[in-house]
Design a protein around this motif. Sequence first.
Motif, short mmCIF file in Angstrom:
data_model
loop_
_atom_site.label_atom_id
_atom_site.label_comp_id
_atom_site.label_asym_id
_atom_site.label_seq_id
_atom_site.Cartn_x
_atom_site.Cartn_y
_atom_site.Cartn_z
N PHE A 66 0.83 -1.21 0.00
CA PHE A 66 0.00 0.00 0.00
C PHE A 66 0.86 1.26 0.00
O PHE A 66 0.67 2.16 -0.82
CB PHE A 66 -0.92 -0.02 1.23
CG PHE A 66 -1.82 1.18 1.35
CD1 PHE A 66 -2.93 1.31 0.54
CD2 PHE A 66 -1.55 2.16 2.28
CE1 PHE A 66 -3.76 2.41 0.66
CE2 PHE A 66 -2.37 3.27 2.40
CZ PHE A 66 -3.49 3.39 1.58
N PHE A 67 1.84 1.31 0.88
CA PHE A 67 2.67 2.51 0.97
C PHE A 67 3.63 2.66 -0.20
O PHE A 67 3.96 3.77 -0.59
CB PHE A 67 3.41 2.56 2.31
CG PHE A 67 2.50 2.91 3.45
CD1 PHE A 67 1.85 4.13 3.47
CD2 PHE A 67 2.27 2.02 4.48
CE1 PHE A 67 1.00 4.47 4.51
CE2 PHE A 67 1.42 2.35 5.52
CZ PHE A 67 0.78 3.57 5.53
N ILE A 68 4.06 1.55 -0.78
CA ILE A 68 4.88 1.64 -1.99
C ILE A 68 4.07 2.25 -3.12
O ILE A 68 4.54 3.13 -3.85
CB ILE A 68 5.44 0.25 -2.39
CG1 ILE A 68 6.54 -0.16 -1.42
CG2 ILE A 68 5.96 0.25 -3.83
CD1 ILE A 68 7.05 -1.57 -1.61
N PHE A 69 2.82 1.80 -3.29
CA PHE A 69 1.97 2.37 -4.34
C PHE A 69 1.68 3.84 -4.08
O PHE A 69 1.65 4.65 -5.01
CB PHE A 69 0.66 1.59 -4.47
CG PHE A 69 0.83 0.25 -5.16
CD1 PHE A 69 1.69 0.08 -6.22
CD2 PHE A 69 0.10 -0.85 -4.73
CE1 PHE A 69 1.84 -1.14 -6.86
CE2 PHE A 69 0.23 -2.07 -5.35
CZ PHE A 69 1.10 -2.23 -6.42
N LEU A 70 1.46 4.21 -2.83
CA LEU A 70 1.22 5.62 -2.53
C LEU A 70 2.45 6.47 -2.82
O LEU A 70 2.35 7.57 -3.36
CB LEU A 70 0.80 5.80 -1.07
CG LEU A 70 -0.63 5.46 -0.72
CD1 LEU A 70 -0.88 5.73 0.76
CD2 LEU A 70 -1.62 6.23 -1.57
N LYS A 71 3.62 5.96 -2.46
CA LYS A 71 4.86 6.71 -2.70
C LYS A 71 5.10 6.91 -4.19
O LYS A 71 5.60 7.96 -4.60
CB LYS A 71 6.04 5.99 -2.06
CG LYS A 71 7.34 6.75 -2.13
CD LYS A 71 8.37 6.14 -1.22
CE LYS A 71 9.68 6.83 -1.31
NZ LYS A 71 9.73 8.08 -0.58
N ARG A 72 4.73 5.93 -5.00
CA ARG A 72 4.90 6.03 -6.45
C ARG A 72 3.74 6.75 -7.12
O ARG A 72 3.67 6.79 -8.35
CB ARG A 72 5.04 4.63 -7.05
CG ARG A 72 6.29 3.92 -6.65
CD ARG A 72 6.38 2.60 -7.32
NE ARG A 72 7.61 1.92 -6.97
CZ ARG A 72 7.90 0.69 -7.35
NH1 ARG A 72 7.06 0.01 -8.08
NH2 ARG A 72 9.03 0.14 -6.98
N LYS A 73 2.81 7.27 -6.31
CA LYS A 73 1.64 7.99 -6.81
C LYS A 73 0.75 7.13 -7.70
O LYS A 73 0.18 7.58 -8.68
CB LYS A 73 2.04 9.26 -7.54
CG LYS A 73 2.88 10.19 -6.69
CD LYS A 73 2.62 11.62 -6.99
CE LYS A 73 3.51 12.56 -6.21
NZ LYS A 73 3.41 12.50 -4.81
N GLN A 74 0.63 5.86 -7.33
CA GLN A 74 -0.26 4.92 -8.00
C GLN A 74 -1.47 4.69 -7.09
O GLN A 74 -1.63 3.64 -6.50
CB GLN A 74 0.47 3.61 -8.32
CG GLN A 74 1.62 3.79 -9.30
CD GLN A 74 2.42 2.54 -9.49
OE1 GLN A 74 2.57 1.72 -8.59
NE2 GLN A 74 2.98 2.38 -10.68
N ASP A 75 -2.29 5.73 -7.00
CA ASP A 75 -3.38 5.74 -6.04
C ASP A 75 -4.42 4.64 -6.30
O ASP A 75 -4.96 4.07 -5.35
CB ASP A 75 -4.08 7.10 -6.05
CG ASP A 75 -3.16 8.21 -5.57
OD1 ASP A 75 -2.18 7.90 -4.86
OD2 ASP A 75 -3.41 9.38 -5.91
#
Length: 98
Positions: A66-75
């Motif tokens: 979840f946080f990896i996707f948020l950091k990469r702006k893949q909401d």
Amino acid sequence: MINRKKEILIGIVVGIIATFIGMFFYSLYSASTSNLTQETAIKVFFEQGKLGHLISMGAILNLLAFFIFLKRKQDYRARGVLLATIFTAIIVLILQFI
């Protein structure tokens, strides 16, 4: 619109795979600390009615995804992981009452 659904679906699949990988490693850890085989450790979880515990511990890896996707702006992928986590929580809740 289709791209959003595809991204959410990718997140759901990643969330489910992360849960299974987490379950694998947690059962491996439990087996090694109890001097059991991994298969026996999973059977013990099932026999003691702690399968929900195993699943919920496995779902901890969803935080990482979840946080990896948020950091990469893949909401939308993060949203899919969140949906997979909610689905996992519902399964654990059902297992508590069976």
